[in-house]
Write an enzyme that holds these catalytic residues in place. Structure first.
Site, PDB file in Angstrom:
ATOM      1  N   VAL A  83       1.105  -0.983  -0.094  1.00  0.00           N
ATOM      2  CA  VAL A  83      -0.274   0.245  -0.640  1.00  0.00           C
ATOM      3  C   VAL A  83       1.027   0.921   0.024  1.00  0.00           C
ATOM      4  O   VAL A  83       1.874   1.373   0.585  1.00  0.00           O
ATOM      5  CB  VAL A  83      -0.710   0.175   1.318  1.00  0.00           C
ATOM      6  CG1 VAL A  83      -1.830   1.033   1.792  1.00  0.00           C
ATOM      7  CG2 VAL A  83      -1.775  -1.135   1.173  1.00  0.00           C
ATOM      8  N   GLU A  84       0.946   2.617  -1.382  1.00  0.00           N
ATOM      9  CA  GLU A  84       1.351   3.642  -1.589  1.00  0.00           C
ATOM     10  C   GLU A  84       0.930   4.518   0.118  1.00  0.00           C
ATOM     11  O   GLU A  84       0.377   4.369   1.129  1.00  0.00           O
ATOM     12  CB  GLU A  84       0.684   4.202  -2.231  1.00  0.00           C
ATOM     13  CG  GLU A  84       1.830   5.607  -2.571  1.00  0.00           C
ATOM     14  CD  GLU A  84       1.021   6.769  -1.752  1.00  0.00           C
ATOM     15  OE1 GLU A  84       2.454   7.003  -0.789  1.00  0.00           O
ATOM     16  OE2 GLU A  84       0.015   6.619  -2.084  1.00  0.00           O
ATOM     17  N   SER A  85       2.317   4.776   0.618  1.00  0.00           N
ATOM     18  CA  SER A  85       1.755   5.274   1.682  1.00  0.00           C
ATOM     19  C   SER A  85       1.286   6.879   2.365  1.00  0.00           C
ATOM     20  O   SER A  85       0.531   6.620   3.369  1.00  0.00           O
ATOM     21  CB  SER A  85       3.644   5.752   2.676  1.00  0.00           C
ATOM     22  OG  SER A  85       4.369   6.418   2.045  1.00  0.00           O
ATOM     23  N   LYS A  86       1.588   7.703   1.313  1.00  0.00           N
ATOM     24  CA  LYS A  86       1.037   8.888   1.147  1.00  0.00           C
ATOM     25  C   LYS A  86      -1.118   7.821   1.503  1.00  0.00           C
ATOM     26  O   LYS A  86      -1.377   8.827   2.382  1.00  0.00           O
ATOM     27  CB  LYS A  86       0.828   9.737   0.625  1.00  0.00           C
ATOM     28  CG  LYS A  86      -0.007  10.602   0.583  1.00  0.00           C
ATOM     29  CD  LYS A  86       0.749  11.712  -0.190  1.00  0.00           C
ATOM     30  CE  LYS A  86      -0.261  13.302   0.440  1.00  0.00           C
ATOM     31  NZ  LYS A  86      -0.327  14.253  -1.271  1.00  0.00           N
ATOM     32  N   CYS A 184      12.148   8.168  -1.314  1.00  0.00           N
ATOM     33  CA  CYS A 184      11.420   7.652  -2.122  1.00  0.00           C
ATOM     34  C   CYS A 184      11.229   7.701  -3.621  1.00  0.00           C
ATOM     35  O   CYS A 184      11.713   8.056  -4.838  1.00  0.00           O
ATOM     36  CB  CYS A 184      10.162   8.846  -1.686  1.00  0.00           C
ATOM     37  SG  CYS A 184       8.284   7.753  -2.910  1.00  0.00           S
ATOM     38  N   ASP A 191      14.732   8.607   2.447  1.00  0.00           N
ATOM     39  CA  ASP A 191      14.361   7.521   3.796  1.00  0.00           C
ATOM     40  C   ASP A 191      15.320   7.105   4.268  1.00  0.00           C
ATOM     41  O   ASP A 191      15.989   6.723   3.731  1.00  0.00           O
ATOM     42  CB  ASP A 191      13.146   6.365   3.006  1.00  0.00           C
ATOM     43  CG  ASP A 191      12.021   7.001   2.496  1.00  0.00           C
ATOM     44  OD1 ASP A 191      11.066   7.891   3.067  1.00  0.00           O
ATOM     45  OD2 ASP A 191      11.686   6.324   1.010  1.00  0.00           O
ATOM     46  N   HIS A 223      11.157   1.174   0.231  1.00  0.00           N
ATOM     47  CA  HIS A 223      11.010   0.585   1.750  1.00  0.00           C
ATOM     48  C   HIS A 223      11.239  -0.979   1.195  1.00  0.00           C
ATOM     49  O   HIS A 223      12.297  -1.364   1.704  1.00  0.00           O
ATOM     50  CB  HIS A 223      10.689   0.882   2.932  1.00  0.00           C
ATOM     51  CG  HIS A 223       9.999   2.017   3.190  1.00  0.00           C
ATOM     52  ND1 HIS A 223       9.256   3.705   2.909  1.00  0.00           N
ATOM     53  CD2 HIS A 223      10.893   3.179   4.491  1.00  0.00           C
ATOM     54  CE1 HIS A 223       9.706   4.037   3.019  1.00  0.00           C
ATOM     55  NE2 HIS A 223      10.406   3.931   4.477  1.00  0.00           N
ATOM     56  N   GLU A 224      10.446  -1.456   0.931  1.00  0.00           N
ATOM     57  CA  GLU A 224       9.798  -2.524   0.728  1.00  0.00           C
ATOM     58  C   GLU A 224      11.398  -3.431  -0.322  1.00  0.00           C
ATOM     59  O   GLU A 224      11.705  -4.812  -0.130  1.00  0.00           O
ATOM     60  CB  GLU A 224       8.676  -3.633   0.848  1.00  0.00           C
ATOM     61  CG  GLU A 224       7.696  -3.210   1.827  1.00  0.00           C
ATOM     62  CD  GLU A 224       6.758  -1.433   1.532  1.00  0.00           C
ATOM     63  OE1 GLU A 224       5.931  -1.299   2.039  1.00  0.00           O
ATOM     64  OE2 GLU A 224       7.563  -0.395   0.533  1.00  0.00           O
ATOM     65  N   GLY A 253       5.283  11.424   7.940  1.00  0.00           N
ATOM     66  CA  GLY A 253       3.034  11.139   7.822  1.00  0.00           C
ATOM     67  C   GLY A 253       2.396  10.347   9.054  1.00  0.00           C
ATOM     68  O   GLY A 253       1.735  10.007   8.855  1.00  0.00           O
TER      69      GLY A 253
END
EC number: 1.7.1.13
Length: 277
Positions: A83-86, A184, A191, A223-224, A253
């Site tokens: 899932v995209e973090s924003k 990112c 990051d 990250h993943e 966030g």
């Protein structure tokens, strides 16, 4: 296919304050895995989880009184999507003015929506106000690579920096660095992370490993994806019998992301927040 560039990242966003599951933006894992030699249909050389911690979770009880909690989401590495973090942040914010009967009801809703988005079974744990005092902090265990006085000018991932003394007797080591930085994939924002590498096998050259981790400094990837790249590069270049890679990234966030990948049965990390988080 949902692509990273179509996500809310780097774009102005309206902050909805009433529940909206459609805000979640899934991104398939497979395209980036193909880049590291893991084509679709091939068994993955690892298993593991992505541990997300959310520090800004709030909703209203049925009387309209605000409630707050910490949330942990355990997403299996074999789910087809991340899932995209924003979008995750926007989704969580959509609960801010939403009335929910109980923390248990919220937990069930989060479990349903995140499982739908990722295509797997997501575990959700809530820590409510009454239990905030139970939260513990701690640093990653292991020998600190950052003690080494190395010189480097390589800031894009370079697996050739990795090597191991294959003629030497196998060792069991846990190595740690706080010098992991990537960017990112969409926005280029930095990051920052700490990484732990546990392995059994021929001794890995520690200076080369540190230079390799530093080489992510200008690299754009989620990250993943970075952790899976580290795992596959170390496996290919150093050939350990057992390998586990765990990274803890600083939050952005209100969320931090902590991917873990291993090729042997070992307990999942205990999710202790470190000082930089």
């Amino acid at each position: 296919m949902t692509l990273p560039e179509h996500s809310p990242l780097g774009k102005p966003s309206a902050y909805k304050t009433e529940y909206d599951a459609s805000l979640l933006f899934p991104i398939p894992r497979q395209p980036k895995r193909a880049e590291i030699g893991l084509p679709e249909g091939r068994a993955l050389p690892f298993f593991g989880v992505d541990i997300w911690n959310a520090y800004e979770v709030s909703w209203l009880n049925l009387k309209g009184k605000p409630q707050v909690a910490l949330a942990t989401f355990i997403i299996p590495a074999d789910t087809p999507n991340i899932v995209e973090s924003k979008s995750f942040k926007l989704y969580l914010n959509s609960f801010n003015q939403t009335k929910i009967a109980s923390p248990e009801a919220l937990q069930q809703l989060l479990h349903h929506d995140l499982s739908e988005a990722t295509g797997g079974t997501v575990q959700v744990r809530l820590v409510t106000e009454a239990d905030l005092g139970t939260q513990k902090m701690g640093e990653l265990d292991g020998l600190l690579l950052d003690r080494l006085d190395i010189e480097t000018d390589i800031y894009e991932p370079d697996p050739t920096l990795l090597s191991a003394e294959q003629e030497e007797s196998p060792v069991e080591e846990t190595l740690v660095s706080h010098l992991l930085k990537s960017n990112c994939l969409v926005t280029g924002q930095p990051d920052w992370g700490s990484v732990q590498i546990r392995y059994v096998g021929a001794p890995i050259d520690q200076e080369g490993l540190l230079k390799y981790l530093i080489s992510f400094r200008n690299h754009n990837e989620f990250h993943e994806q970075c952790v899976e790249r580290i795992f596959t590069d170390v496996m290919r270049m150093c050939k350990p019998v057992k390998l586990a890679v765990y990274a803890r990234y600083t939050r952005r966030g209100g969320l931090d992301i902590n991917p873990f990948r291993t090729n042997y049965n070992t307990p999942w990390p205990d999710n202790r927040r470190n000082a930089r988080q």
